[in-house]
Structures are given as structure tokens and as C-alpha cells.
Scaffold this motif. Structure first.
Motif, PDB file in Angstrom:
ATOM      1  N   SER A  85       0.898  -1.219  -0.146  1.00 43.18           N
ATOM      2  CA  SER A  85       0.161  -0.062  -0.163  1.00 43.18           C
ATOM      3  C   SER A  85       0.828   1.216   0.124  1.00 43.18           C
ATOM      4  O   SER A  85       0.520   2.321  -0.286  1.00 43.18           O
ATOM      5  CB  SER A  85      -1.046   0.068   1.227  1.00 43.18           C
ATOM      6  N   HIS A  86       2.093   1.165   0.308  1.00 39.79           N
ATOM      7  CA  HIS A  86       3.213   2.434   0.269  1.00 39.79           C
ATOM      8  C   HIS A  86       3.822   2.254  -0.970  1.00 39.79           C
ATOM      9  O   HIS A  86       4.769   3.176  -1.095  1.00 39.79           O
ATOM     10  CB  HIS A  86       4.253   2.076   1.542  1.00 39.79           C
ATOM     11  N   LEU A  87       3.525   1.681  -2.011  1.00 41.09           N
ATOM     12  CA  LEU A  87       4.233   1.722  -3.054  1.00 41.09           C
ATOM     13  C   LEU A  87       4.314   2.740  -4.020  1.00 41.09           C
ATOM     14  O   LEU A  87       2.910   3.087  -4.213  1.00 41.09           O
ATOM     15  CB  LEU A  87       4.101   0.313  -4.078  1.00 41.09           C
ATOM     16  N   ARG A  88       5.499   3.567  -4.347  1.00 44.65           N
ATOM     17  CA  ARG A  88       5.418   4.685  -4.792  1.00 44.65           C
ATOM     18  C   ARG A  88       6.287   4.549  -6.368  1.00 44.65           C
ATOM     19  O   ARG A  88       5.983   5.152  -7.299  1.00 44.65           O
ATOM     20  CB  ARG A  88       5.785   5.893  -4.390  1.00 44.65           C
ATOM     21  N   SER A  89       7.393   3.386  -6.062  1.00 47.99           N
ATOM     22  CA  SER A  89       8.147   3.558  -7.291  1.00 47.99           C
ATOM     23  C   SER A  89       8.662   1.984  -7.359  1.00 47.99           C
ATOM     24  O   SER A  89       8.615   1.197  -6.439  1.00 47.99           O
ATOM     25  CB  SER A  89       9.255   4.533  -7.043  1.00 47.99           C
ATOM     26  N   GLN A 104      10.953   0.033  -4.824  1.00 40.07           N
ATOM     27  CA  GLN A 104      10.714  -0.419  -3.788  1.00 40.07           C
ATOM     28  C   GLN A 104      10.369  -1.782  -3.351  1.00 40.07           C
ATOM     29  O   GLN A 104      10.375  -2.400  -2.394  1.00 40.07           O
ATOM     30  CB  GLN A 104       9.723   0.752  -2.985  1.00 40.07           C
ATOM     31  N   TRP A 112       6.870  -0.092   8.498  1.00 38.69           N
ATOM     32  CA  TRP A 112       6.903   0.862   7.555  1.00 38.69           C
ATOM     33  C   TRP A 112       7.335   2.251   8.491  1.00 38.69           C
ATOM     34  O   TRP A 112       8.196   2.931   7.882  1.00 38.69           O
ATOM     35  CB  TRP A 112       5.433   1.232   6.959  1.00 38.69           C
ATOM     36  N   GLU A 169      12.962   5.858   2.727  1.00 42.34           N
ATOM     37  CA  GLU A 169      12.156   6.912   1.630  1.00 42.34           C
ATOM     38  C   GLU A 169      12.944   8.303   1.807  1.00 42.34           C
ATOM     39  O   GLU A 169      13.274   8.798   0.585  1.00 42.34           O
ATOM     40  CB  GLU A 169      10.672   6.788   1.524  1.00 42.34           C
ATOM     41  N   ASP A 195      14.853  10.328  -0.985  1.00 47.42           N
ATOM     42  CA  ASP A 195      14.677  11.918  -1.235  1.00 47.42           C
ATOM     43  C   ASP A 195      15.691  12.730  -0.989  1.00 47.42           C
ATOM     44  O   ASP A 195      16.182  13.436  -1.862  1.00 47.42           O
ATOM     45  CB  ASP A 195      13.591  12.377  -0.609  1.00 47.42           C
TER      46      ASP A 195
END
Ligand SMILES: Cc1cc2nc3c(=O)[nH]c(=O)nc-3n(C[C@H](O)[C@H](O)[C@H](O)COP(=O)(O)OP(=O)(O)OC[C@H]3O[C@@H](n4cnc5c(N)ncnc54)[C@H](O)[C@@H]3O)c2cc1C
Length: 419
Positions: free
Chosen positions: A294-298, A301, A385, A393, A397
Motif C-alpha cells: 500500500s506504500h508502493l510509489r516507485s 521499492q 513502515w 524513503e 529523497d
């Protein structure tokens, strides 16, 4: 394996309830409120355990019993409703972990960003991930027969009437290298029968794991010396599935070095067939996987999440697998001083009028059961998480910011140099 009864302990029930499946689950199941332990050879009652309400309140779930086919249908419908696409009657014949691709028996090839192998203990995925056939190469410990008996037929036999007085009561028979569990199911009125037998002479066919339907006559023969009710139940039972039970630890590696392929459920941590926690551990794995993704952005990961899943789950699964193997040894203990001690401890509780295994000599074991039922995999994933995922993360960044600043400084330097 053809379908029989499956037990759903509180740790899995609470996850399914949280997913909004309470009404659907309650409609197909029966609550387990107590179980009686009987001697396999004579039928002597060795003890009874009544579940404390507070164990369920503390764990946030309850103990349910249902038909495996009904549970599978329920999960299938829920997955479809959530948007999953399911292809049935499709067989995977090979897996290429580096290309993240599977080949089907039709010849079609399917590629994905990530492959999750939940194809059971004798599936292809665990072999593709580890390069070994861990389950196939292990020797069988005993046989498991999985079947059901129509309750209507049981009610017609006065000798079996005791087993039908309450649908909330289950039965566990403890025998010499043998064990049986019987419990009522929701939906169609049926009584699940799980039989474990360790015949002194049996030709375990290599490569066989599960035979969908064998003759009830074979199952009756494997019961050997047992009390009359067991013979009667076996005589009324439908054709059982026969499974080779293996005692092996979970795999060392659940993730392929490509970082794109993962195994979960019995593909990663096989349990003795018919274990209380078989279905539960598979659902716990999926709950953690869902939380992490549910935390997948790219895309980068993905490997981190797959390795995090193994890290979060391997300790829990190893201890549950060990506990289930211990339960089987407890139930099938061969005759001798250890078995006599076990039976006398149980008889002692009965003599004292105790109907809770949580008292006396079994106290420590019971504390473990409470911890087992109270575990919440989604909390574990959330903790991971907050502790690690967000940090990683942020670090990413910061590295990206730094790189961008360095690049812009270089381009300023480069352009000023050109000037
Ligand atoms: C048909 C069946 C009936 C069962 N009945 C009972 C029961 O009555 N009581 C009980 O306690 N437990 C039963 N079990 C076991 C129980 O489902 C598992 O112990 C538990 O749910 C863990 O599930 P899992 O998803 O890890 O593996 P499993 O439930 O074993 O599921 C694995 C799935 O992968 C599929 N699969 C395997 N290889 C391939 C391939 N090459 N290509 C495509 N698909 C593949 C299988 O068909 C199966 O659907 C049954 C399992 C099956 C498959």
C-alpha cells in the motif's frame, strides 16, 4: 486434495473480520466453544477444554470451523469484488525468476513487475526461488486423510449421538502413532474428519503428495486398533483425500536474488497437513504483503518490500510451524512413559473438575497459545513502515535532492567555464 473441514483460529478470523468479511464468514461457519480429548484406542475421555471468552476478547477474534470449499468461494468472491482477475484451470509449467515470467501449459508466457508464488508446498515457485526441491526431497512422516461425514447419518446411530449433541464441541482422539480430529461444519450439516496414521508398513510412493480421492476402505484399514466410534465414522465418511505429511522447517530464502519473486503461504513454510494454523499463516502473509505494497510509489521499492516481508514473517512462521509439529507429536505420541505422563496430567485436571487447559501443568503451553492467537501481522507491517520504510524513503529523497543540487552546480560551473 478434495475439500474437507478447515479450522480458523482467532488470529486469522480477526483479519478476515477487519477486511469486512464478518457476515459472510459467520454465514458459513460454526463457532468452536470447546473440545474433548479422547483416548483413540478405548474412547476414554481424557479431558475437556472450554475456550475462555477473555482469550477471544483479548485477541479480538473467535475460533471458527468451516468447509474448505466454502472458505475458498468466500475468498474468491471477495477478491473479485476488490478487482482481482482470477484465471482458473491454468497450470504454470515453468518460471523464469530473472525475467519475472511464467509459462503456462498452453504455451502462453506472462510477465509481471513482481511474482508472488502462493502455490502450496509442492508447487513450482519454491523450487524456482531456492533452486531446491525441499518439500519433495523430504521423507514423509505420516499419512493424513481428509473427509467429511453427513451429520444426518451420524444422528441415526445411537453410538454416535454423543458427537452430535452440540455443534460447538469438537473432538480430538489421542492414539499410539495415530490421531483423529472431528468437528462440525457450518453450511451443510457435516462433520469433518481428519485422520493421521503412521502405519508400520506403508509404501510411500515417491513424488506423491496428495491423492484427491482414495477408497474409504483404505482409510478404515489405516485406523488400525481404535475405539468403535471411529470405525463407525469412517464407515459413514465420504471418499477421503490422502496426503503425505512432512515435517520440515520453513525455507531459508523466500525471495529470489532478482528481488522480484517471492513465495508465501505453504510455498514458504509448509505445515503438517490438517494443522490449525495452515490457512491462518497464509492469510497473515497476504495481510503483511498488502500493507507493505500500500506504500508502493516507485518500482525500486519492490525488492525492499519483498525482503521486508520475509524479515517480518520468518520468526513468526518458524515458531508456529514448530508449535504445529509439536501438536501432532502430542496427539500421536507412541505408548510409553511420556504418553502415560501426558494422559495422567489430563486425567488429573478432569479429577479436579477443571475444564480449562490454561490451568495446572499446561499453563506455559497455554500462554504460548494466547500469544499465538493475539498476534496482529498488520500492526507488525505498520511498525516496520514507520521505523524503516519511511526512513528509507527520506534517505532516498535526500540523496535525490543532493544529486540534483550537485548536477545543477556542475551545470552552472560548466556553463560559467564555457563563458
Ligand atoms: C484443493 C485443496 C483442498 C484443500 N482442503 C483442505 C481442507 O479441507 N482442510 C484444510 O485444513 N486444508 C485444506 N487444504 C490446504 C489449505 O488450503 C492450505 O493448507 C492453506 O490454506 C495454505 O494455503 P496456500 O495458499 O499456501 O496453499 P494451497 O491452499 O495448497 O494453495 C495452492 C494453490 O496453488 C495451485 N497451484 C499449485 N501448483 C500450481 C501450478 N503449477 N499452476 C497453477 N496453480 C498451481 C493449487 O492448485 C492451489 O490452488 C486444501 C488445499 C487444496 C489445494
Amino acid at each position: 486434495m478434495s475439500h474437507g473441514g478447515i479450522r480458523l483460529p482467532p488470529n486469522v478470523v480477526k483479519i478476515l473480520y477487519k477486511w469486512g468479511l464478518k457476515d459472510a464468514l459467520d454465514a458459513i461457519s460454526v463457532e468452536s466453544r470447546s473440545f474433548e480429548m479422547d483416548k483413540y484406542e478405548t474412547g476414554e475421555v481424557l479431558g475437556t477444554h472450554v475456550w475462555d471468552d477473555d482469550i477471544f476478547t483479548a485477541t479480538g477474534g473467535t475460533f471458527l470451523l468451516c468447509h474448505h470449499a466454502d472458505l475458498r468461494q468466500l475468498l474468491h468472491d471477495a477478491a473479485i469484488e476488490a478487482g482481482a482477475k482470477i484465471h482458473t484451470g491454468v497450470k504454470v509449467v515453468s518460471v523464469d525468476c530473472n525475467a519475472c515470467q511464467v509459462t503456462l501449459s498452453s504455451g502462453a508466457k506472462l510477465r509481471a513487475d513482481v511474482l508472488v508464488g502462493a502455490d502450496g508446498c509442492s508447487g513450482l515457485m519454491s523450487q524456482a526461488v531456492t533452486g531446491k526441491n525441499v518439500f519433495g526431497d523430504a521423507s514423509p512422516h505420516c499419512l493424513f486423510y481428509n473427509t467429511t461425514v453427513p451429520v444426518e447419518l451420524m444422528q441415526r446411530d445411537p453410538a454416535l449421538a454423543d458427537l452430535c449433541i452440540s455443534k460447538y464441541k469438537s473432538f480430538v482422539w489421542l492414539g499410539h502413532n495415530a490421531g483423529v480430529t472431528g468437528f462440525h461444519l457450518g453450511g451443510e450439516a457435516e462433520f469433518a474428519l481428519h485422520i493421521w496414521a503412521q502405519p508400520s508398513r506403508y509404501d510411500y510412493r515417491e513424488g506423491e503428495r496428495c491423492t484427491a480421492e482414495v477408497s474409504p476402505k483404505e482409510m478404515r484399514k489405516q485406523l488400525g486398533h481404535c475405539e468403535p466410534r471411529l470405525l463407525k465414522l469412517a464407515a459413514l465418511a465420504k471418499s477421503p483425500a490422502r496426503v503425505h505429511v512432512k515435517i520440515i522447517p520453513p525455507l531459508d530464502n523466500w525471495v529470489h536474488p532478482s528481488g522480484r519473486v517471492l513465495v508465501i503461504g505453504e510455498a514458504a513454510h509448509p505445515l503438517p497437513a490438517g494443522s490449525i494454523q495452515s490457512g491462518a499463516l497464509a492469510v497473515e502473509d497476504s495481510a503483511v504483503l498488502a500493507k507493505l505494497f500500500s506504500h508502493l510509489r516507485s518500482e525500486d521499492q519492490i525488492p525492499t518490500f519483498l525482503y521486508a516481508l520475509q524479515e517480518l514473517r520468518e520468526g513468526r512462521c518458524a515458531s508456529v510451524v514448530k508449535c504445529e509439529q509439536g501438536n501432532l507429536f502430542f496427539q500421536m505420541m507412541p505408548h510409553g512413559p511420556k504418553q502415560e505422563r501426558r494422559d495422567n496430567m489430563l486425567r488429573n485436571l478432569v479429577a479436579k473438575g477443571r475444564t480449562r487447559l490454561s490451568s495446572g501443568e499446561f499453563f506455559d503451553q497455554w500462554e504460548q497459545v494466547k500469544a499465538l492467537f493475539g498476534y496482529d501481522p498488520e500492526d507488525q507491517a505498520d511498525d516496520w513502515w514507520i521505523k524503516w520504510g519511511i526512513l528509507r524513503e527520506r534517505a532516498k529523497d535526500r540523496t535525490r535532492d543532493l544529486e540534483e543540487r550537485m548536477n545543477s552546480r556542475f551545470s552552472v560551473l560548466a556553463s560559467s567555464h564555457n563563458v
